[in-house]
Write a protein that holds these residues in place. Structure first.
Motif, PDB file in Angstrom:
ATOM      1  N   GLU A  58       1.326  -1.023  -0.011  1.00 59.82           N
ATOM      2  CA  GLU A  58      -0.241  -0.066   0.084  1.00 59.82           C
ATOM      3  C   GLU A  58       1.036   1.254   0.223  1.00 59.82           C
ATOM      4  OE1 GLU A  58      -3.368  -0.255  -0.023  1.00 59.82           O
ATOM      5  OE2 GLU A  58      -3.912  -2.052   1.072  1.00 59.82           O
ATOM      6  N   ARG A  59       0.665   2.305  -1.025  1.00 59.47           N
ATOM      7  CA  ARG A  59       0.797   3.991  -0.932  1.00 59.47           C
ATOM      8  C   ARG A  59       0.132   4.610  -0.253  1.00 59.47           C
ATOM      9  NH1 ARG A  59       3.516   3.701  -6.941  1.00 59.47           N
ATOM     10  NH2 ARG A  59       5.897   2.467  -5.851  1.00 59.47           N
ATOM     11  N   ILE A  60       0.266   5.413   1.073  1.00 60.87           N
ATOM     12  CA  ILE A  60      -0.661   5.649   2.308  1.00 60.87           C
ATOM     13  C   ILE A  60       0.391   6.935   2.174  1.00 60.87           C
ATOM     14  CG2 ILE A  60      -1.484   5.285   4.780  1.00 60.87           C
ATOM     15  CD1 ILE A  60      -0.254   3.024   4.422  1.00 60.87           C
ATOM     16  N   LEU A  61      -1.446   7.998   2.969  1.00 61.61           N
ATOM     17  CA  LEU A  61      -0.783   9.430   2.569  1.00 61.61           C
ATOM     18  C   LEU A  61      -2.037   9.846   4.219  1.00 61.61           C
ATOM     19  CD1 LEU A  61       0.681  11.904   1.577  1.00 61.61           C
ATOM     20  CD2 LEU A  61      -2.134  12.770   0.458  1.00 61.61           C
ATOM     21  N   VAL A  62      -1.460  10.122   4.802  1.00 60.85           N
ATOM     22  CA  VAL A  62      -1.790  10.651   6.028  1.00 60.85           C
ATOM     23  C   VAL A  62      -2.157  12.025   6.064  1.00 60.85           C
ATOM     24  CG1 VAL A  62      -2.293  10.704   8.778  1.00 60.85           C
ATOM     25  CG2 VAL A  62      -1.080   8.374   6.951  1.00 60.85           C
ATOM     26  N   ASP A  63      -3.486  12.064   6.009  1.00 69.82           N
ATOM     27  CA  ASP A  63      -4.377  13.483   6.094  1.00 69.82           C
ATOM     28  C   ASP A  63      -3.334  14.434   4.416  1.00 69.82           C
ATOM     29  OD1 ASP A  63      -5.469  13.946   8.080  1.00 69.82           O
ATOM     30  OD2 ASP A  63      -3.821  14.696   9.431  1.00 69.82           O
ATOM     31  N   LEU A  86      -0.234  20.059  -4.027  1.00 70.32           N
ATOM     32  CA  LEU A  86      -0.043  18.818  -3.461  1.00 70.32           C
ATOM     33  C   LEU A  86       1.123  17.178  -4.080  1.00 70.32           C
ATOM     34  CD1 LEU A  86       0.309  17.532  -0.755  1.00 70.32           C
ATOM     35  CD2 LEU A  86      -1.747  16.361  -0.489  1.00 70.32           C
ATOM     36  N   ASP A  87       0.093  17.327  -5.419  1.00 82.23           N
ATOM     37  CA  ASP A  87       0.949  16.520  -6.105  1.00 82.23           C
ATOM     38  C   ASP A  87       2.051  17.096  -6.946  1.00 82.23           C
ATOM     39  OD1 ASP A  87      -0.010  13.968  -8.044  1.00 82.23           O
ATOM     40  OD2 ASP A  87       0.874  15.994  -9.407  1.00 82.23           O
ATOM     41  N   GLU A  88       2.503  17.668  -7.216  1.00 82.15           N
ATOM     42  CA  GLU A  88       3.688  18.330  -7.598  1.00 82.15           C
ATOM     43  C   GLU A  88       4.500  17.572  -6.386  1.00 82.15           C
ATOM     44  OE1 GLU A  88       2.702  21.751 -10.845  1.00 82.15           O
ATOM     45  OE2 GLU A  88       2.674  22.309  -8.395  1.00 82.15           O
ATOM     46  N   ALA A  94       8.301  12.394  -3.084  1.00 82.01           N
ATOM     47  CA  ALA A  94       8.379  10.244  -2.606  1.00 82.01           C
ATOM     48  C   ALA A  94       8.514   9.684  -4.025  1.00 82.01           C
ATOM     49  CB  ALA A  94       6.980   9.765  -2.215  1.00 82.01           C
ATOM     50  N   GLY A  95       8.652  10.241  -5.686  1.00 82.47           N
ATOM     51  CA  GLY A  95       8.233  10.015  -6.673  1.00 82.47           C
ATOM     52  C   GLY A  95       7.030   9.195  -7.125  1.00 82.47           C
ATOM     53  N   VAL A  96       5.914   9.508  -6.348  1.00 83.70           N
ATOM     54  CA  VAL A  96       5.150   9.134  -6.750  1.00 83.70           C
ATOM     55  C   VAL A  96       3.766  10.090  -7.005  1.00 83.70           C
ATOM     56  CG1 VAL A  96       4.847   6.873  -5.672  1.00 83.70           C
ATOM     57  CG2 VAL A  96       3.792   8.809  -4.430  1.00 83.70           C
ATOM     58  N   GLY A  97       2.491   9.675  -7.445  1.00 87.51           N
ATOM     59  CA  GLY A  97       1.902  11.152  -8.124  1.00 87.51           C
ATOM     60  C   GLY A  97       0.355  10.656  -7.487  1.00 87.51           C
ATOM     61  N   SER A  98      -0.242  11.302  -7.343  1.00 83.11           N
ATOM     62  CA  SER A  98      -1.733  11.386  -6.867  1.00 83.11           C
ATOM     63  C   SER A  98      -2.579   9.698  -7.328  1.00 83.11           C
ATOM     64  CB  SER A  98      -2.168  11.860  -7.215  1.00 83.11           C
ATOM     65  OG  SER A  98      -2.616  13.589  -6.808  1.00 83.11           O
ATOM     66  N   GLU A  99      -2.065   9.212  -8.232  1.00 79.60           N
ATOM     67  CA  GLU A  99      -2.960   8.172  -8.738  1.00 79.60           C
ATOM     68  C   GLU A  99      -2.246   7.266  -8.168  1.00 79.60           C
ATOM     69  OE1 GLU A  99       0.821   8.361 -11.342  1.00 79.60           O
ATOM     70  OE2 GLU A  99      -0.903  10.067 -10.809  1.00 79.60           O
ATOM     71  N   ASP A 100      -1.143   7.289  -8.009  1.00 76.56           N
ATOM     72  CA  ASP A 100      -0.598   5.902  -6.916  1.00 76.56           C
ATOM     73  C   ASP A 100      -0.820   5.375  -5.883  1.00 76.56           C
ATOM     74  OD1 ASP A 100       1.615   5.817  -9.524  1.00 76.56           O
ATOM     75  OD2 ASP A 100       2.120   7.568  -9.395  1.00 76.56           O
ATOM     76  N   ILE A 101      -1.620   6.896  -5.048  1.00 81.83           N
ATOM     77  CA  ILE A 101      -1.877   6.430  -3.779  1.00 81.83           C
ATOM     78  C   ILE A 101      -3.116   5.340  -3.278  1.00 81.83           C
ATOM     79  CG2 ILE A 101      -2.997   7.955  -1.956  1.00 81.83           C
ATOM     80  CD1 ILE A 101       0.166   8.632  -2.435  1.00 81.83           C
ATOM     81  N   SER A 102      -3.211   4.824  -2.571  1.00 82.75           N
ATOM     82  CA  SER A 102      -3.961   3.562  -2.493  1.00 82.75           C
ATOM     83  C   SER A 102      -4.469   3.459  -1.056  1.00 82.75           C
ATOM     84  CB  SER A 102      -3.172   1.906  -2.716  1.00 82.75           C
ATOM     85  OG  SER A 102      -2.137   2.149  -1.427  1.00 82.75           O
ATOM     86  N   ALA A 126     -16.676  19.134  -6.783  1.00 79.62           N
ATOM     87  CA  ALA A 126     -15.776  18.204  -5.859  1.00 79.62           C
ATOM     88  C   ALA A 126     -15.715  17.179  -6.352  1.00 79.62           C
ATOM     89  CB  ALA A 126     -15.785  18.253  -4.412  1.00 79.62           C
ATOM     90  N   VAL A 127     -14.366  16.178  -6.272  1.00 79.03           N
ATOM     91  CA  VAL A 127     -14.181  14.931  -6.902  1.00 79.03           C
ATOM     92  C   VAL A 127     -12.902  14.875  -6.252  1.00 79.03           C
ATOM     93  CG1 VAL A 127     -15.322  15.118  -8.842  1.00 79.03           C
ATOM     94  CG2 VAL A 127     -13.031  15.276  -8.936  1.00 79.03           C
ATOM     95  N   ALA A 128     -12.627  13.203  -6.104  1.00 77.41           N
ATOM     96  CA  ALA A 128     -11.464  12.571  -5.645  1.00 77.41           C
ATOM     97  C   ALA A 128      -9.795  12.966  -6.212  1.00 77.41           C
ATOM     98  CB  ALA A 128     -11.568  11.239  -5.190  1.00 77.41           C
ATOM     99  N   ALA A 129      -9.241  13.665  -5.433  1.00 74.25           N
ATOM    100  CA  ALA A 129      -8.030  14.192  -5.468  1.00 74.25           C
ATOM    101  C   ALA A 129      -7.091  13.241  -6.292  1.00 74.25           C
ATOM    102  CB  ALA A 129      -8.083  15.100  -4.740  1.00 74.25           C
ATOM    103  N   PHE A 130      -7.110  11.576  -4.853  1.00 71.10           N
ATOM    104  CA  PHE A 130      -6.663  10.297  -5.509  1.00 71.10           C
ATOM    105  C   PHE A 130      -8.014   9.572  -5.835  1.00 71.10           C
ATOM    106  CE2 PHE A 130      -5.301  13.292  -2.023  1.00 71.10           C
ATOM    107  CZ  PHE A 130      -3.089  13.461  -2.134  1.00 71.10           C
ATOM    108  N   PRO A 131      -7.910   9.490  -6.950  1.00 76.24           N
ATOM    109  CA  PRO A 131      -8.648   9.135  -7.925  1.00 76.24           C
ATOM    110  C   PRO A 131      -8.563   6.561  -7.788  1.00 76.24           C
ATOM    111  CG  PRO A 131      -6.734   9.464  -9.756  1.00 76.24           C
ATOM    112  CD  PRO A 131      -6.335  10.212  -8.543  1.00 76.24           C
ATOM    113  N   ASN A 132      -7.420   6.445  -7.231  1.00 76.46           N
ATOM    114  CA  ASN A 132      -7.210   5.065  -6.877  1.00 76.46           C
ATOM    115  C   ASN A 132      -6.869   5.238  -5.201  1.00 76.46           C
ATOM    116  OD1 ASN A 132      -7.521   4.574  -9.487  1.00 76.46           O
ATOM    117  ND2 ASN A 132      -5.439   5.928  -9.670  1.00 76.46           N
ATOM    118  N   ALA A 133      -7.799   6.180  -4.810  1.00 75.53           N
ATOM    119  CA  ALA A 133      -7.578   5.282  -3.577  1.00 75.53           C
ATOM    120  C   ALA A 133      -8.345   5.388  -2.842  1.00 75.53           C
ATOM    121  CB  ALA A 133      -6.184   6.635  -2.534  1.00 75.53           C
ATOM    122  N   ARG A 134      -8.967   5.078  -1.611  1.00 77.21           N
ATOM    123  CA  ARG A 134      -9.621   4.356  -0.516  1.00 77.21           C
ATOM    124  C   ARG A 134      -9.273   5.489   0.499  1.00 77.21           C
ATOM    125  NH1 ARG A 134      -7.909  -1.235   1.812  1.00 77.21           N
ATOM    126  NH2 ARG A 134      -9.858  -1.231   2.377  1.00 77.21           N
TER     127      ARG A 134
END
Length: 279
Positions: A58-63, A86-88, A94-102, A126-134
């Motif tokens: 998992e690739r996790i972002l807290v807050d 934040l994506d930039e 971290a070398g990952v984009g918003s689409e990589d956060i799970s 307003a839509v999810a900024a992290f499209p593949n995340a729970r």
């Protein structure tokens, strides 16, 4: 930073400003202003230091910081100074984009912790900024956000979580739960009844994110408590429990709002606690 078998990175969102008196409650201005010099509007510099954890599976972002859905009036009110999204920052640090956060975890749903959960679509919705995340938040915090008190109503902006609940992305959790092996979210009342802190234990070491319990290094002294806190006595009790433990066990600590020293270790000398640099 490698933390056991996980990689951990601090992802600053952007600087913003809040009233210094509100940030330090009953602490006199002539004391807190030495640690955090205010501007001409009595506001102090702050940041939002989000936490990225690569746990392998998992690739996790807290807050998620304060987000970009602000009018010019409110950008000026809060002194929002955004140099990059934040994506930039995620891509650069971290070398990952918003689409990589799970998984996205919210310690609580105040706008400066959950504002980046969503972005404005082309239609303005307003839509999810992290499209593949729970998205995870405690059920108690979600219920409070939907029915806040008059005291903290202005801190809750529904566009930061309701679209996620409506499309089934938002998962409501217990007061304490394990995200992945070694990473737990635990509730510590004080800022409100339902704010959570992140505790990561790997390789015999502990990483602890204080969220708004100890928002900056200047808040380490027990009595230096925010005026925003709904239950300051409970904040005090939690600090008296956690800070000495952090010092004795050598935790690496994350200070979410500190603009200059997001990471540090707490040490005790001559009966006082202070922050030194992390290893």
């Amino acid at each position: 930073m490698q933390f056991g078998d996980y990689r951990v990175e601090v992802i600053p969102d952007c600087e913003f400003r809040l009233d210094g008196g509100a940030m330090f409650g009953v602490v006199p201005r002539n004391l807190w202003s030495k640690a955090c010099p205010p501007d001409e509007q009595n506001r102090i510099r702050m940041n939002m230091n989000c936490l990225f954890i690569d746990a392998g599976s998992e690739r996790i972002l807290v807050d998620t910081g304060i987000g970009d859905k602000w009018s010019e009036k409110h950008r000026a009110m809060y002194g929002i100074d955004r140099r990059r999204t934040l994506d930039e920052s995620l891509r650069t640090i971290a070398g990952v984009g918003s689409e990589d956060i799970s998984i996205v975890i919210n310690t609580h749903l105040h706008f400066d912790h959950a504002g980046g959960n969503t972005i404005s679509s082309g239609s303005g919705a307003a839509v999810a900024a992290f499209p593949n995340a729970r998205y995870f938040v405690s059920q108690a915090e979600y219920e409070h956000a939907e029915s806040p008190s008059e005291r903290d109503r202005a801190s809750y902006l529904p566009e930061n979580w309701r679209p996620l609940k409506e499309d089934g992305r938002l998962e409501l959790k217990e007061a304490e739960y394990e995200v992945v092996p070694g990473l737990r979210m635990e509730t510590h009342a004080g800022h409100n009844r339902s704010m959570q802190c992140a505790r990561l234990e790997r390789g015999g070491k502990t990483f602890f994110g204080f969220a708004d319990l100890v928002p900056m290094t200047a808040h380490v002294p027990f009595a230096w408590i925010m005026g925003f806190d709904l239950y300051p006595v409970e904040t005090l009790e939690a600090k008296k429990k956690l800070l000495p433990q952090a010092a004795s066990e050598g935790w690496t600590c994350l200070f979410y709002h500190d603009p200059d020293q997001p990471l540090g270790k707490i040490v005790e000398a001559d009966g006082k606690l202070r922050v030194v640099g992390a290893d």
